[in-house]
Design a protein around this motif. Sequence first.
Motif, short mmCIF file in Angstrom:
data_model
loop_
_atom_site.label_atom_id
_atom_site.label_comp_id
_atom_site.label_asym_id
_atom_site.label_seq_id
_atom_site.Cartn_x
_atom_site.Cartn_y
_atom_site.Cartn_z
N LEU A 467 3.97 -3.67 5.75
CA LEU A 467 5.66 -4.23 5.61
C LEU A 467 5.89 -4.61 5.08
CD1 LEU A 467 5.25 -6.15 9.71
CD2 LEU A 467 6.14 -3.33 9.14
N ARG A 468 5.22 -5.18 4.32
CA ARG A 468 5.45 -5.61 2.86
C ARG A 468 5.79 -4.39 1.92
NH1 ARG A 468 3.55 -11.39 -0.17
NH2 ARG A 468 4.02 -12.29 1.68
N VAL A 469 5.14 -3.67 1.71
CA VAL A 469 5.47 -1.87 1.34
C VAL A 469 7.26 -1.83 1.54
CG1 VAL A 469 4.47 0.10 0.54
CG2 VAL A 469 2.97 -1.45 1.21
N ASP A 480 6.46 -3.44 -7.00
CA ASP A 480 5.97 -3.87 -6.11
C ASP A 480 5.33 -2.82 -4.89
OD1 ASP A 480 6.38 -6.50 -7.26
OD2 ASP A 480 8.03 -6.79 -6.33
N ALA A 481 5.84 -2.09 -4.17
CA ALA A 481 5.77 -1.45 -3.80
C ALA A 481 3.86 -1.17 -3.74
CB ALA A 481 6.61 -0.40 -3.07
N LEU A 482 4.01 -0.39 -4.79
CA LEU A 482 2.89 0.02 -5.39
C LEU A 482 1.67 -1.04 -5.49
CD1 LEU A 482 3.80 2.68 -8.25
CD2 LEU A 482 3.14 2.92 -5.93
N ALA A 483 1.86 -2.31 -5.39
CA ALA A 483 0.77 -3.25 -5.99
C ALA A 483 0.36 -3.83 -4.62
CB ALA A 483 1.47 -4.32 -6.65
N TYR A 484 1.37 -3.69 -3.17
CA TYR A 484 0.98 -3.35 -1.93
C TYR A 484 0.62 -2.61 -1.26
CZ TYR A 484 4.83 -7.66 -2.48
OH TYR A 484 5.56 -8.03 -3.09
N LEU A 485 0.46 -1.86 -1.46
CA LEU A 485 -0.17 -0.48 -1.27
C LEU A 485 -1.30 -0.63 -1.72
CD1 LEU A 485 0.73 2.11 0.49
CD2 LEU A 485 1.08 3.42 -1.43
N ASP A 486 -1.72 -1.01 -2.67
CA ASP A 486 -3.03 -0.77 -2.89
C ASP A 486 -3.94 -2.40 -2.18
OD1 ASP A 486 -3.05 1.22 -5.21
OD2 ASP A 486 -2.51 -0.83 -6.75
N VAL A 487 -3.20 -2.67 -1.86
CA VAL A 487 -4.20 -4.60 -0.57
C VAL A 487 -3.62 -3.78 0.53
CG1 VAL A 487 -3.39 -6.83 -0.55
CG2 VAL A 487 -2.80 -6.08 -3.25
N ALA A 488 -2.83 -3.18 0.92
CA ALA A 488 -3.33 -2.89 1.73
C ALA A 488 -4.74 -1.73 2.19
CB ALA A 488 -2.28 -1.98 2.89
N ALA A 489 -4.49 -0.60 1.22
CA ALA A 489 -5.75 0.03 1.34
C ALA A 489 -6.71 -0.98 1.47
CB ALA A 489 -5.34 1.37 0.17
N SER A 490 -7.15 -1.74 0.42
CA SER A 490 -8.08 -2.42 0.16
C SER A 490 -8.68 -2.89 1.76
CB SER A 490 -8.21 -3.59 -0.50
OG SER A 490 -7.14 -4.43 -0.80
N ARG A 491 -7.94 -3.55 2.59
CA ARG A 491 -7.50 -4.03 4.15
C ARG A 491 -7.72 -3.38 4.82
NH1 ARG A 491 -7.51 -7.40 0.07
NH2 ARG A 491 -5.99 -9.99 0.25
N ARG A 492 -7.82 -1.95 4.89
CA ARG A 492 -7.57 -1.72 6.10
C ARG A 492 -8.94 -0.85 7.10
NH1 ARG A 492 -5.81 5.09 4.57
NH2 ARG A 492 -5.24 5.70 7.39
N ASP A 493 -9.88 -1.85 6.44
CA ASP A 493 -11.11 -1.64 7.25
C ASP A 493 -11.36 -3.35 7.84
OD1 ASP A 493 -12.69 0.55 6.27
OD2 ASP A 493 -13.13 0.14 4.92
N ARG A 494 -10.01 -3.95 7.84
CA ARG A 494 -10.29 -4.90 8.64
C ARG A 494 -8.81 -5.04 10.12
NH1 ARG A 494 -8.41 -9.65 4.31
NH2 ARG A 494 -10.56 -10.00 2.55
N PRO A 495 -9.55 -5.43 10.80
CA PRO A 495 -9.01 -5.31 12.18
C PRO A 495 -7.31 -6.63 12.03
CG PRO A 495 -10.50 -7.29 12.23
CD PRO A 495 -10.92 -6.48 11.02
N SER A 496 -7.03 -5.62 13.47
CA SER A 496 -5.74 -5.47 12.58
C SER A 496 -4.67 -5.47 14.50
CB SER A 496 -4.65 -4.74 11.69
OG SER A 496 -3.05 -5.16 12.33
N PHE A 497 -3.71 -6.33 14.72
CA PHE A 497 -3.50 -6.79 15.53
C PHE A 497 -2.48 -5.74 16.07
CE2 PHE A 497 -0.51 -9.41 12.75
CZ PHE A 497 0.71 -8.37 13.12
N VAL A 498 -2.13 -4.47 15.52
CA VAL A 498 -1.60 -3.18 16.05
C VAL A 498 -2.48 -2.25 16.51
CG1 VAL A 498 0.21 -4.08 15.07
CG2 VAL A 498 -1.01 -2.84 13.77
N ALA A 510 3.88 4.76 3.63
CA ALA A 510 4.73 4.52 2.18
C ALA A 510 4.24 5.14 1.51
CB ALA A 510 4.54 3.09 2.62
N THR A 511 3.04 5.37 0.71
CA THR A 511 2.55 6.96 0.28
C THR A 511 3.53 7.74 -0.46
OG1 THR A 511 0.25 6.17 0.83
CG2 THR A 511 0.79 7.78 -1.07
N VAL A 512 3.77 9.09 0.47
CA VAL A 512 5.09 9.43 0.46
C VAL A 512 6.74 8.96 -0.54
CG1 VAL A 512 6.99 11.60 1.04
CG2 VAL A 512 4.31 10.97 1.98
N ASP A 513 6.52 8.09 0.34
CA ASP A 513 7.96 6.61 0.09
C ASP A 513 7.90 5.95 -1.40
OD1 ASP A 513 10.56 5.51 0.04
OD2 ASP A 513 10.73 4.73 1.80
#
Length: 920
Positions: A467-469, A480-498, A510-513
Amino acid sequence: MTREFGCAVGHSLRDTFSMKTEIQRFLSQARKILSAVGPGGTVTISHGPALRSISADDSGIPSEMPTFSSAPIARSTLIDRLDAFLAGDQQRVLVVCAPAGSGKTVLLADWASRLRSRGIRRPTLGWVSVAEHSEPGAALWQTLRDQLDVPKPPQRSSVDAPGLDAAQLVEALTARGTPTVIVIDDAHLVTEPLALAGLEHFLLHAPPTVTTVVSGRFDPPLRWHLLGLTERSARWGATDLAMSGAEIAALCREHHCELDEDELAAVLELTHGWAALVRIAAMYLAANPDRSAALAVLARPPRAVSDFLVGELIGALPLNVRLFLTYTSVPDSFTERLADELIGGGAALTLYELDRMNFPLTSIARGDDIWFTFHPMLRAYFLAEVNRLGARARSELHLRTANALRAAGLPRQALTHVLASADPRHLRAFLTECGTTMVLDGDGAALFGELQRARPGLLDDPFVWLLRVLDALFHGSAADALAYLDVAASRRDRPSFVPASWIDALTLAATVDAAAATGSISGDLAVDAAPTGNPDIDCYLAIQSATAMVVGGRLDRGEEVLLRGLALALHTGHPRLALRALTRLTFIACGREATDSMRDRAAKALVVAAAHDLNDTPDAAQAMTAAGLAAYLRGEQPDPQHVAAALTRNAVQDGSASPLAGWHGYVIGQLLAVEQAADKRAAIDDLRRGAQLLLDKNTVPGVTASVIPHVVWALLSVHEPLAAQLLAERAQQLLGDLPDVVVARAAVAETAEHSQAALALLEPLLEGAETTVRPSTRVTGWLLYSSAHHRAGNGAKAHSGLENALRDAAADHLVRPFLDVPNAIELLDVYAGRFGRLDAFGDCVRQNRGAARNSTHPALTEAEMTVLKHLPSGRTAQQIAADLGVSINTVKTHLRSIYAKFGANSRVAALDHARRSGVL
């Protein structure tokens, strides 16, 4: 739970009402405050035995007006409005209706005292203040008779005395015929039926010489619509009486409290100009040197404000009304439906009662709903009541409010109340349902700020990072979007509520955008992703997937997906995404150079942008650029606003400036600006540098190549063949032999009269070019082909090439290539009338304002042109003379002049030359 909640609130409020000693202390304190207030103080509350009787001097003017402990603050604007009302010849009744302490009595008494000082111009004044325990009926009219020096009527029955007294007073004032002003203060205390009947009769039938001001906290129960229908009355409310910033500053200075601009704005925001509250705030600030702390306390509010509100406004309210106000104070504003959700139904009746008693609630229409808002200090008081209910009841109220606001489509307002709920499950459910919506609506900063304040742990969820991306991309922060996208990729294996599918879809979109925002997008990006079932995510995914398809050359499939994304954006109410979808659809029309579709889609995009204040976004700038390009390709003058939008730059985080419409759009803007430039050569030089910069970036080769022929023609138009050649060669090195680059090289060759070289480039390209080459490039190629063969004396191929150019250009009205290619207009003149159904478009091109010809004959006079236009009809000189109403000798003279200028010796030769030269 609900029953316990209601019981808790009921016990709390009953305890409050049972504290008789406390209430009496409140009232006593409130009266002391009002006495100190001066303006807006005790004069608005009367506790005399019946009516406050004001004696009169010999002139009939009240000699004893309400007095104050200090001079009233000058309300010059309101005094002027009262004077204007008095001087008017239409409305004769002014109703001043506002809560206690609004400054009604002070204003009217100040005005009356000013009227007394007018000397011979002063009207007769009558002033009565109705007491809480007034005598019925006749006392009101007896007091007015005494003040206005009207003789007492004969004795009558006490039953009909009030109505007759009012009628007799009307008759006496009508007979007198002198200007009279009557002020009836605290009129809300008039409740006795006969007195009300007499007051209504007086207001309806008083003569035009009488101006009556009825002042009270709420309307006496009269049939006010009768006065309204006769256009006799006007109404002032609390908003009219609210003190301005200058008046608040003056009152504070009276208390030796000088406020700076920010402090004054804070006091105005807290009090809304309510005179008594302003006076209390001034005294409080004067007594507390720490202004910031004092203003914070005032917002709670302090005891002095609570005492005033309870004593003068809240204390007398029924328990059910106080309960209603307590519950509905939780949201910033509320509708009848939201109030029903909070109190369990019956809100309409309570709102009607509050309106009847003129309780200070502000209402405003938004869409189909009426939203009600408390005065800030009143809301602060009732929020304090909410806090006394206990944590469980308070949490339940916030949750009800959040659910109602979310159902009303107001997730940003709902978020604060979700966070006030103790159960974290409610917050996760809210983010699942509304998180993407908030970001796409531009409320991402509010979302992340609230999470940082109340639930910082959730900020590290993979979904929240994505969502930050999105938020960074929508605000133009690609880094900022690229930086947040890298962080999101690093957190991808973590469980999420969605669900995980949501994470995958958002990551892809978001990668295309981000690639599009940084200019690194290519057609190689994988874009196949199944819908998630979340309309917000699916809408965003469709638009970004289609963007990658368009860049990859899959225009038809991209258009199909974009139309689906547009439908979703309109259905879910996301104007930003709707604007983006329409802009991308405009790009597809640009790729096809379908000028009608370009203009239509750009216009729809700009309507959305204007309706939702999105004109300063990159998508709007790109739509304006496309509209300008469509006009350019059609040989029309682009809108200067569209050119300016294409050339707009915006600052980015590193301090540099980036074009709002992107670098490709910026070069298009430079191209459009050439014809409007005062210094055309300098503008073309800027265009050349822009094209070189675009080549160096080389983000999307096909898009970059599309501008090269236009820039080459611009350089050739100012006789810069070397610069044009270097640009074409540079484009070939970086982009390869794309059709646009080939045509640009052929243009350089043909201009240098190297026709064989031009044909060698063009002939392979034009074979089967219908499906592989953009329309304007194809038209330009055929024009160069025709020019080369015409130069070589091959008339059949020159005609064939010109006919192909017209056929390819006619569908989309592509006039620009004919204006760029040298001798194209002359070729149309030479072969005019030989293209069948294409002749109409050919004539349209020849008549274009930008069509340039190398004229070799003197210009014809107006009379000669008139005769020339009659020649194709086949009529004789005698018949033409008759048609024009001139002599045959005059026609023959004009014909000889035409033949001489054209170098012709017959009518046929003259007509042929006129067509070939573009005169006809």
